[in-house]
Enzyme design. Sequence first.
Site, PDB file in Angstrom:
ATOM      1  N   SER A   1       4.030   2.826   8.312  1.00 17.59           N
ATOM      2  CA  SER A   1       3.746   1.388   6.669  1.00 17.59           C
ATOM      3  C   SER A   1       5.155   0.888   6.101  1.00 17.59           C
ATOM      4  O   SER A   1       6.658   1.607   6.170  1.00 17.59           O
ATOM      5  CB  SER A   1       2.960   2.159   6.547  1.00 17.59           C
ATOM      6  OG  SER A   1       1.726   2.006   6.532  1.00 17.59           O
TER       7      SER A   1
ATOM      8  N   HIS B   1       0.904  -1.301   0.041  1.00 19.17           N
ATOM      9  CA  HIS B   1      -0.046  -0.138   0.219  1.00 19.17           C
ATOM     10  C   HIS B   1       0.823   1.695   0.309  1.00 19.17           C
ATOM     11  O   HIS B   1       0.326   2.589  -0.259  1.00 19.17           O
ATOM     12  CB  HIS B   1      -0.722  -0.215   0.917  1.00 19.17           C
ATOM     13  CG  HIS B   1      -0.611   0.035   2.538  1.00 19.17           C
ATOM     14  ND1 HIS B   1       0.030  -0.433   3.557  1.00 19.17           N
ATOM     15  CD2 HIS B   1      -0.242   1.927   2.777  1.00 19.17           C
ATOM     16  CE1 HIS B   1       0.394   0.210   4.467  1.00 19.17           C
ATOM     17  NE2 HIS B   1       0.494   0.878   4.349  1.00 19.17           N
TER      18      HIS B   1
ATOM     19  N   ASP C   1      -0.086  -7.365   1.760  1.00 18.15           N
ATOM     20  CA  ASP C   1       0.298  -6.112   1.858  1.00 18.15           C
ATOM     21  C   ASP C   1       1.551  -6.389   1.327  1.00 18.15           C
ATOM     22  O   ASP C   1       2.093  -5.825   2.725  1.00 18.15           O
ATOM     23  CB  ASP C   1      -0.234  -5.748   2.797  1.00 18.15           C
ATOM     24  CG  ASP C   1      -0.158  -3.695   2.798  1.00 18.15           C
ATOM     25  OD1 ASP C   1       0.156  -3.474   1.930  1.00 18.15           O
ATOM     26  OD2 ASP C   1      -0.085  -2.726   4.042  1.00 18.15           O
TER      27      ASP C   1
END
Length: 202
Positions: free
Chosen positions: A156, A17, A64
């Site tokens: 992230s 992402h 992810d």
Amino acid sequence: ICGSSLIGNTRSVTAAHCWRTNTFQARQFTVVWGSNALMSGGTRVVTTNVVVHPQYNANNLNNDVAVIRHNSVAFNNVINRIALATGSNSFAGTWAVAAGYGRNGDGSGSSNPGKFQANLLVITNDVCRQTFGNTIVASTLCVSTAHGSSTCPGDSGGPLAVGSGNNRQLIGITSFGTQWCARGFPAGFARVTSFASWLSSQ
């Protein structure tokens, strides 16, 4: 801002992402190694070569995971690869270290200019489902943040690792949490043991 982990001279791993969501598509990454400062120092390489896991789901962040392909970086005393965890260990009950340049609390409005790290306890997926429901699948790894530390926006793609020195292993890739990173809710990672074969093949 996203984190990544160097897994070979020409490969790093991050969250899918960070490269693509339902509403956003990155054009390039600037990858930084060997510096604790976000905007200065270290070795910096720009790349547009990013391979997203073929089963990545931008809606629920399953799978992810993405591999960043970049020019070769030389290993030295501050830049080195991290081994990928393999096998069937769930790591539940294990303390691990997450690192990144994200916010250091709910009230902070931007990423940090320096790297922070947090010691986090891996929990079972059953416990994690009490917060996130069926979003939690076998290839998800979760940690408790009840001790006041967590990953936050901006972290992230960064590492969740166990061990030290040459025995350090990457067990998770920072993926998701709630909108509040300092209120004790679990945080979710892509479970590296589920993706080690695919990552190694890239």
